[in-house]
Motif scaffolding. Structure first.
Motif, PDB file in Angstrom:
ATOM      1  N   ASP A 198      -0.324 -11.596  16.797  1.00 45.68           N
ATOM      2  CA  ASP A 198      -0.756 -10.830  15.625  1.00 45.68           C
ATOM      3  C   ASP A 198      -2.112 -10.157  15.857  1.00 45.68           C
ATOM      4  O   ASP A 198      -3.036 -10.766  16.398  1.00 45.68           O
ATOM      5  N   SER A 199      -2.207  -8.926  15.406  1.00 50.83           N
ATOM      6  CA  SER A 199      -3.502  -8.262  15.284  1.00 50.83           C
ATOM      7  C   SER A 199      -4.013  -8.612  13.895  1.00 50.83           C
ATOM      8  O   SER A 199      -3.248  -8.599  12.927  1.00 50.83           O
ATOM      9  N   ILE A 200      -5.286  -8.939  13.808  1.00 46.83           N
ATOM     10  CA  ILE A 200      -5.848  -9.354  12.518  1.00 46.83           C
ATOM     11  C   ILE A 200      -7.107  -8.560  12.204  1.00 46.83           C
ATOM     12  O   ILE A 200      -7.682  -7.899  13.076  1.00 46.83           O
ATOM     13  N   GLU A 201      -7.490  -8.610  10.949  1.00 45.66           N
ATOM     14  CA  GLU A 201      -8.731  -8.008  10.485  1.00 45.66           C
ATOM     15  C   GLU A 201      -9.460  -9.051   9.664  1.00 45.66           C
ATOM     16  O   GLU A 201      -8.852  -9.721   8.820  1.00 45.66           O
ATOM     17  N   ILE A 202     -10.751  -9.206   9.934  1.00 46.22           N
ATOM     18  CA  ILE A 202     -11.559 -10.156   9.182  1.00 46.22           C
ATOM     19  C   ILE A 202     -12.332  -9.363   8.136  1.00 46.22           C
ATOM     20  O   ILE A 202     -13.138  -8.493   8.479  1.00 46.22           O
ATOM     21  N   GLY A 203     -12.051  -9.637   6.874  1.00 53.74           N
ATOM     22  CA  GLY A 203     -12.776  -9.006   5.778  1.00 53.74           C
ATOM     23  C   GLY A 203     -14.087  -9.740   5.545  1.00 53.74           C
ATOM     24  O   GLY A 203     -14.115 -10.972   5.551  1.00 53.74           O
ATOM     25  N   LEU A 204     -15.164  -8.982   5.379  1.00 54.95           N
ATOM     26  CA  LEU A 204     -16.488  -9.561   5.135  1.00 54.95           C
ATOM     27  C   LEU A 204     -17.036  -9.086   3.811  1.00 54.95           C
ATOM     28  O   LEU A 204     -16.888  -7.927   3.436  1.00 54.95           O
ATOM     29  N   ARG A 205     -17.700  -9.993   3.128  1.00 53.46           N
ATOM     30  CA  ARG A 205     -18.474  -9.669   1.933  1.00 53.46           C
ATOM     31  C   ARG A 205     -19.603 -10.677   1.833  1.00 53.46           C
ATOM     32  O   ARG A 205     -19.583 -11.714   2.495  1.00 53.46           O
ATOM     33  N   VAL A 206     -20.591 -10.374   1.025  1.00 55.71           N
ATOM     34  CA  VAL A 206     -21.673 -11.320   0.770  1.00 55.71           C
ATOM     35  C   VAL A 206     -21.491 -11.820  -0.657  1.00 55.71           C
ATOM     36  O   VAL A 206     -21.541 -11.044  -1.609  1.00 55.71           O
ATOM     37  N   ASN A 207     -21.276 -13.121  -0.794  1.00 54.84           N
ATOM     38  CA  ASN A 207     -21.130 -13.741  -2.110  1.00 54.84           C
ATOM     39  C   ASN A 207     -22.476 -14.083  -2.729  1.00 54.84           C
ATOM     40  O   ASN A 207     -22.618 -14.065  -3.947  1.00 54.84           O
ATOM     41  N   HIS A 208     -23.454 -14.426  -1.876  1.00 53.43           N
ATOM     42  CA  HIS A 208     -24.802 -14.754  -2.367  1.00 53.43           C
ATOM     43  C   HIS A 208     -25.815 -14.445  -1.270  1.00 53.43           C
ATOM     44  O   HIS A 208     -25.636 -14.864  -0.126  1.00 53.43           O
ATOM     45  N   LEU A 209     -26.859 -13.716  -1.653  1.00 49.51           N
ATOM     46  CA  LEU A 209     -27.928 -13.381  -0.719  1.00 49.51           C
ATOM     47  C   LEU A 209     -29.225 -13.967  -1.247  1.00 49.51           C
ATOM     48  O   LEU A 209     -29.732 -13.554  -2.289  1.00 49.51           O
ATOM     49  N   GLY A 210     -29.730 -14.966  -0.536  1.00 50.37           N
ATOM     50  CA  GLY A 210     -30.980 -15.603  -0.921  1.00 50.37           C
ATOM     51  C   GLY A 210     -32.128 -15.065  -0.089  1.00 50.37           C
ATOM     52  O   GLY A 210     -31.996 -14.062   0.612  1.00 50.37           O
ATOM     53  N   ASN A 211     -33.264 -15.743  -0.135  1.00 54.56           N
ATOM     54  CA  ASN A 211     -34.429 -15.340   0.640  1.00 54.56           C
ATOM     55  C   ASN A 211     -34.271 -15.716   2.114  1.00 54.56           C
ATOM     56  O   ASN A 211     -34.619 -14.941   2.998  1.00 54.56           O
ATOM     57  N   ARG A 212     -33.722 -16.914   2.375  1.00 54.73           N
ATOM     58  CA  ARG A 212     -33.582 -17.404   3.751  1.00 54.73           C
ATOM     59  C   ARG A 212     -32.145 -17.671   4.167  1.00 54.73           C
ATOM     60  O   ARG A 212     -31.900 -18.035   5.314  1.00 54.73           O
ATOM     61  N   SER A 213     -31.215 -17.498   3.250  1.00 50.97           N
ATOM     62  CA  SER A 213     -29.819 -17.795   3.573  1.00 50.97           C
ATOM     63  C   SER A 213     -28.883 -16.773   2.939  1.00 50.97           C
ATOM     64  O   SER A 213     -29.251 -16.063   2.000  1.00 50.97           O
ATOM     65  N   VAL A 214     -27.673 -16.753   3.475  1.00 48.77           N
ATOM     66  CA  VAL A 214     -26.629 -15.866   2.959  1.00 48.77           C
ATOM     67  C   VAL A 214     -25.313 -16.626   2.975  1.00 48.77           C
ATOM     68  O   VAL A 214     -25.025 -17.373   3.908  1.00 48.77           O
ATOM     69  N   THR A 215     -24.536 -16.447   1.911  1.00 50.07           N
ATOM     70  CA  THR A 215     -23.181 -16.991   1.839  1.00 50.07           C
ATOM     71  C   THR A 215     -22.216 -15.830   1.931  1.00 50.07           C
ATOM     72  O   THR A 215     -22.213 -14.942   1.079  1.00 50.07           O
ATOM     73  N   TYR A 216     -21.421 -15.841   2.996  1.00 52.07           N
ATOM     74  CA  TYR A 216     -20.418 -14.809   3.200  1.00 52.07           C
ATOM     75  C   TYR A 216     -19.089 -15.269   2.621  1.00 52.07           C
ATOM     76  O   TYR A 216     -18.760 -16.451   2.667  1.00 52.07           O
ATOM     77  N   GLY A 217     -18.312 -14.322   2.141  1.00 50.38           N
ATOM     78  CA  GLY A 217     -16.898 -14.519   1.901  1.00 50.38           C
ATOM     79  C   GLY A 217     -16.193 -13.877   3.074  1.00 50.38           C
ATOM     80  O   GLY A 217     -16.511 -12.736   3.442  1.00 50.38           O
ATOM     81  N   VAL A 218     -15.296 -14.594   3.714  1.00 51.41           N
ATOM     82  CA  VAL A 218     -14.588 -14.079   4.882  1.00 51.41           C
ATOM     83  C   VAL A 218     -13.095 -14.331   4.707  1.00 51.41           C
ATOM     84  O   VAL A 218     -12.686 -15.395   4.234  1.00 51.41           O
ATOM     85  N   ALA A 219     -12.299 -13.340   5.059  1.00 50.60           N
ATOM     86  CA  ALA A 219     -10.857 -13.489   4.914  1.00 50.60           C
ATOM     87  C   ALA A 219     -10.155 -12.974   6.155  1.00 50.60           C
ATOM     88  O   ALA A 219     -10.610 -12.011   6.779  1.00 50.60           O
ATOM     89  N   VAL A 220      -9.060 -13.621   6.491  1.00 50.70           N
ATOM     90  CA  VAL A 220      -8.239 -13.203   7.630  1.00 50.70           C
ATOM     91  C   VAL A 220      -7.000 -12.507   7.073  1.00 50.70           C
ATOM     92  O   VAL A 220      -6.260 -13.085   6.278  1.00 50.70           O
ATOM     93  N   PHE A 221      -6.820 -11.270   7.515  1.00 51.95           N
ATOM     94  CA  PHE A 221      -5.660 -10.470   7.128  1.00 51.95           C
ATOM     95  C   PHE A 221      -4.866 -10.114   8.368  1.00 51.95           C
ATOM     96  O   PHE A 221      -5.462  -9.735   9.388  1.00 51.95           O
ATOM     97  N   CYS A 222      -3.543 -10.202   8.313  1.00 60.06           N
ATOM     98  CA  CYS A 222      -2.755  -9.547   9.356  1.00 60.06           C
ATOM     99  C   CYS A 222      -3.057  -8.063   9.209  1.00 60.06           C
ATOM    100  O   CYS A 222      -3.259  -7.571   8.088  1.00 60.06           O
ATOM    101  N   ALA A 223      -3.124  -7.349  10.314  1.00 57.07           N
ATOM    102  CA  ALA A 223      -3.505  -5.940  10.291  1.00 57.07           C
ATOM    103  C   ALA A 223      -2.698  -5.175   9.236  1.00 57.07           C
ATOM    104  O   ALA A 223      -1.472  -5.224   9.242  1.00 57.07           O
ATOM    105  N   GLY A 224      -3.417  -4.538   8.297  1.00 54.64           N
ATOM    106  CA  GLY A 224      -2.802  -3.733   7.263  1.00 54.64           C
ATOM    107  C   GLY A 224      -2.295  -4.489   6.051  1.00 54.64           C
ATOM    108  O   GLY A 224      -1.913  -3.873   5.050  1.00 54.64           O
ATOM    109  N   ALA A 225      -2.275  -5.823   6.088  1.00 48.64           N
ATOM    110  CA  ALA A 225      -1.756  -6.615   4.960  1.00 48.64           C
ATOM    111  C   ALA A 225      -2.698  -6.524   3.767  1.00 48.64           C
ATOM    112  O   ALA A 225      -3.919  -6.447   3.913  1.00 48.64           O
ATOM    113  N   GLU A 226      -2.135  -6.566   2.579  1.00 47.10           N
ATOM    114  CA  GLU A 226      -2.926  -6.510   1.350  1.00 47.10           C
ATOM    115  C   GLU A 226      -3.496  -7.880   0.979  1.00 47.10           C
ATOM    116  O   GLU A 226      -4.607  -7.989   0.490  1.00 47.10           O
ATOM    117  N   LYS A 227      -2.736  -8.944   1.200  1.00 49.33           N
ATOM    118  CA  LYS A 227      -3.161 -10.299   0.847  1.00 49.33           C
ATOM    119  C   LYS A 227      -3.643 -11.048   2.090  1.00 49.33           C
ATOM    120  O   LYS A 227      -3.062 -10.939   3.172  1.00 49.33           O
TER     121      LYS A 227
END
Length: 149
Positions: free
Chosen positions: A81-110
């Protein structure tokens, strides 16, 4: 058994990193082993920090350490499978960051999996927590999402 958490969708992410699964990622059950997802997360996040944030992993005086990670699995993926990792920042602090990360099969919606990944920024020499560098913070701000997602 898939997670009971509702699956996440592609539209909830700000940036995507394409990756390829490898033969060695599959386990004896014929799908990518759960521990490999954390490697996908780490690779995608660090690629973004290098490319968008200017992080020099070999020489920067400030680096990021993973202090927490978790993952919910919704559907299996498998080599080749070819995959795509979706990235977002759920929380950005002064010294830390919480990422939201998701694995999608290439082109998949879910997403096939969704996790959170926490970095704390530290001085390389002392390994003490420090403020997120300006250039990296600017790159992370581009990934921020509201708390509804």
């Amino acid at each position: 058994m898939p997670s009971e958490r509702p699956a996440v969708s592609r539209k909830q992410f700000r940036h995507f990193v394409p990756l390829e699964t490898r033969w060695m990622d599959n386990d004896v059950y014929g799908h990518v082993n759960n521990v490999t997802y954390y490697s996908f997360f780490d690779s995608a996040v660090n690629r973004y920090l290098i490319e968008a944030g200017g992080l020099d992993i070999h020489h920067s005086p400030i680096v990021a350490f993973v202090v927490r990670s978790e993952c919910d699995y919704f559907s299996p993926i498998a080599y080749p499978d070819s995959i795509e990792i979706g990235l977002r920042v759920n929380h950005l602090g002064n010294r830390s960051v919480t990422y939201g990360v998701a694995v999608f099969c290439a082109g998949a919606e879910k997403a096939s999996a969704y996790g959170q990944f926490v970095h704390v920024f530290v001085a390389r020499a002392s390994q003490q927590a420090v403020a997120i560098p300006t250039q990296i913070r600017a790159a992370l701000e581009k990934l921020e999402v509201d708390h509804e997602h």
